[in-house]
Write a protein that holds these residues in place. Sequence first.
Motif, short mmCIF file in Angstrom:
data_model
loop_
_atom_site.label_atom_id
_atom_site.label_comp_id
_atom_site.label_asym_id
_atom_site.label_seq_id
_atom_site.Cartn_x
_atom_site.Cartn_y
_atom_site.Cartn_z
N PRO A 169 -10.62 45.40 -34.61
CA PRO A 169 -11.32 44.18 -34.20
C PRO A 169 -10.37 43.13 -33.66
CG PRO A 169 -12.17 44.97 -36.30
CD PRO A 169 -10.96 45.80 -35.99
N ARG A 170 -9.19 43.05 -34.23
CA ARG A 170 -8.20 42.06 -33.79
C ARG A 170 -7.79 42.31 -32.34
NH1 ARG A 170 -2.43 40.74 -36.82
NH2 ARG A 170 -1.73 39.10 -35.38
N GLU A 171 -7.56 43.58 -32.00
CA GLU A 171 -7.17 43.91 -30.63
C GLU A 171 -8.32 43.62 -29.68
OE1 GLU A 171 -5.59 47.66 -27.90
OE2 GLU A 171 -6.23 48.00 -29.97
N LEU A 172 -9.53 43.97 -30.06
CA LEU A 172 -10.69 43.72 -29.21
C LEU A 172 -10.85 42.22 -28.94
CD1 LEU A 172 -13.24 44.70 -27.73
CD2 LEU A 172 -14.46 44.46 -29.90
N LEU A 173 -10.73 41.41 -29.97
CA LEU A 173 -10.86 39.96 -29.80
C LEU A 173 -9.77 39.41 -28.89
CD1 LEU A 173 -11.87 38.80 -33.39
CD2 LEU A 173 -13.25 38.66 -31.31
N ALA A 174 -8.56 39.95 -29.01
CA ALA A 174 -7.48 39.50 -28.15
C ALA A 174 -7.79 39.81 -26.69
CB ALA A 174 -6.16 40.17 -28.55
N ARG A 175 -8.37 40.97 -26.44
CA ARG A 175 -8.74 41.33 -25.06
C ARG A 175 -9.88 40.44 -24.55
NH1 ARG A 175 -7.45 46.54 -23.27
NH2 ARG A 175 -5.50 47.22 -24.23
N ILE A 176 -10.85 40.18 -25.41
CA ILE A 176 -11.97 39.33 -25.01
C ILE A 176 -11.48 37.93 -24.68
CG2 ILE A 176 -14.06 38.18 -25.85
CD1 ILE A 176 -14.70 40.74 -27.40
N GLU A 177 -10.68 37.37 -25.57
CA GLU A 177 -10.19 36.01 -25.37
C GLU A 177 -9.31 35.92 -24.12
OE1 GLU A 177 -8.38 35.21 -29.11
OE2 GLU A 177 -10.31 35.09 -30.16
N ALA A 178 -8.54 36.97 -23.84
CA ALA A 178 -7.70 36.98 -22.65
C ALA A 178 -8.52 36.91 -21.38
CB ALA A 178 -6.82 38.22 -22.64
N GLN A 179 -9.75 37.42 -21.42
CA GLN A 179 -10.60 37.38 -20.24
C GLN A 179 -10.94 35.94 -19.83
OE1 GLN A 179 -11.83 39.77 -18.19
NE2 GLN A 179 -10.62 41.30 -19.25
N PHE A 180 -10.93 35.02 -20.79
CA PHE A 180 -11.33 33.65 -20.50
C PHE A 180 -10.14 32.71 -20.33
CE2 PHE A 180 -14.94 35.32 -23.13
CZ PHE A 180 -15.82 35.42 -22.07
N ARG A 181 -8.93 33.24 -20.48
CA ARG A 181 -7.74 32.39 -20.41
C ARG A 181 -7.18 32.38 -19.00
NH1 ARG A 181 -4.83 35.01 -24.46
NH2 ARG A 181 -6.26 34.58 -26.13
N ARG A 182 -7.92 31.79 -18.07
CA ARG A 182 -7.51 31.79 -16.66
C ARG A 182 -6.39 30.79 -16.39
NH1 ARG A 182 -11.85 33.79 -12.97
NH2 ARG A 182 -10.58 32.80 -11.38
N GLU A 183 -6.19 29.84 -17.30
CA GLU A 183 -5.22 28.76 -17.15
C GLU A 183 -5.44 28.05 -15.81
OE1 GLU A 183 -1.73 30.59 -19.98
OE2 GLU A 183 -1.61 30.94 -17.84
N THR A 184 -4.38 27.77 -15.09
CA THR A 184 -4.52 27.06 -13.82
C THR A 184 -4.08 27.91 -12.64
OG1 THR A 184 -2.29 26.13 -14.05
CG2 THR A 184 -4.12 24.82 -14.93
N MET A 185 -3.95 29.22 -12.86
CA MET A 185 -3.33 30.03 -11.82
C MET A 185 -4.14 30.09 -10.55
SD MET A 185 -3.88 33.81 -13.38
CE MET A 185 -5.49 34.47 -13.71
N GLY A 186 -5.48 29.92 -10.65
CA GLY A 186 -6.28 29.99 -9.44
C GLY A 186 -6.38 28.68 -8.70
N GLU A 187 -5.92 27.58 -9.31
CA GLU A 187 -6.13 26.28 -8.71
C GLU A 187 -5.30 26.07 -7.45
OE1 GLU A 187 -5.59 23.32 -11.67
OE2 GLU A 187 -7.23 24.06 -12.93
N ALA A 188 -4.12 26.71 -7.38
CA ALA A 188 -3.26 26.50 -6.23
C ALA A 188 -3.62 27.41 -5.06
CB ALA A 188 -1.80 26.73 -6.61
N ALA A 189 -4.46 28.40 -5.30
CA ALA A 189 -4.84 29.33 -4.25
C ALA A 189 -6.00 28.75 -3.45
CB ALA A 189 -5.25 30.68 -4.84
N PRO A 190 -5.97 28.89 -2.11
CA PRO A 190 -7.12 28.42 -1.33
C PRO A 190 -8.37 29.20 -1.72
CG PRO A 190 -5.66 29.80 -0.01
CD PRO A 190 -4.95 29.54 -1.30
N GLN A 191 -9.50 28.51 -1.75
CA GLN A 191 -10.73 29.14 -2.20
C GLN A 191 -11.34 30.04 -1.14
OE1 GLN A 191 -12.03 28.71 -5.66
NE2 GLN A 191 -9.83 28.43 -5.46
#
Length: 243
Positions: free
Chosen positions: A121-143
């Motif tokens: 369950p711990r590994e599954l939750l880590a994978r799930i949470e990683a899906q939502f951790r986009r941080e700011t990496m997409g902000e500098a890319a043109p849309q």
Amino acid sequence: MTSETNPASISPNGSKRRILVVEDEEALAIGIRDAVEHAGFEAAVAHDGNTALDVARNGGFDLIVLDLMLPGQSGLDVLKKLRADNHTVRVLVLTALADEEDIVRGFEAGADDYMKKPFSPRELLARIEAQFRRETMGEAAPQVMDLPGDIKVDLARLEVHRDGETIPLTPREGDILAYLIQHNDRVVTREDLLLDVWHYQSANVETRTVDIHIVGLRRKVEPEPSKPQLIQTVRGKGYRWYA
């Protein structure tokens, strides 16, 4: 862990993120549901492919945990139909199948990540949470980008427009593309992608996830996928964006 200490479970509008667990093994489905609810998410469960497809189409979920081996219709069929409907919900595939071809088919159908059974369950939750951790990496890319071959990419809508067709990008493909574009001044290694896009705690893992996703992304954005000019391989190092 509760939602107060787990930012991944809260959407940008302040509501709890919703997860659909699709698993025909009842005890496992309940275990996954309880784990994600304990981590602060809302969860629903479906035990067969037909129900899963109906619920997923109408339920407004943020992520689906999807078993491949289901009664009614397979998880792979469910995934293909959702992507054909242009649903961009993130999908984490569960598989008891060790055959790499099954994993490749899952990614080609639009999966964002996969886990082999059995898992903790711990590994599954880590994978799930990683899906939502986009941080700011997409902000500098043109849309919206115009690419060679009269190809247009819309990162905001997760769409590629080419040859008169609209081809959906998976959220993971959008993350990869945004990351490559943001870091176009250097070579991006597989380790960079695993740590910064997949958010693995360590890049010291044996997986072809990155390579499979790059192949799928090239099929969508490259004028000639067999001769990539935008996402180029730097032998022995990684990838670089050359647009």
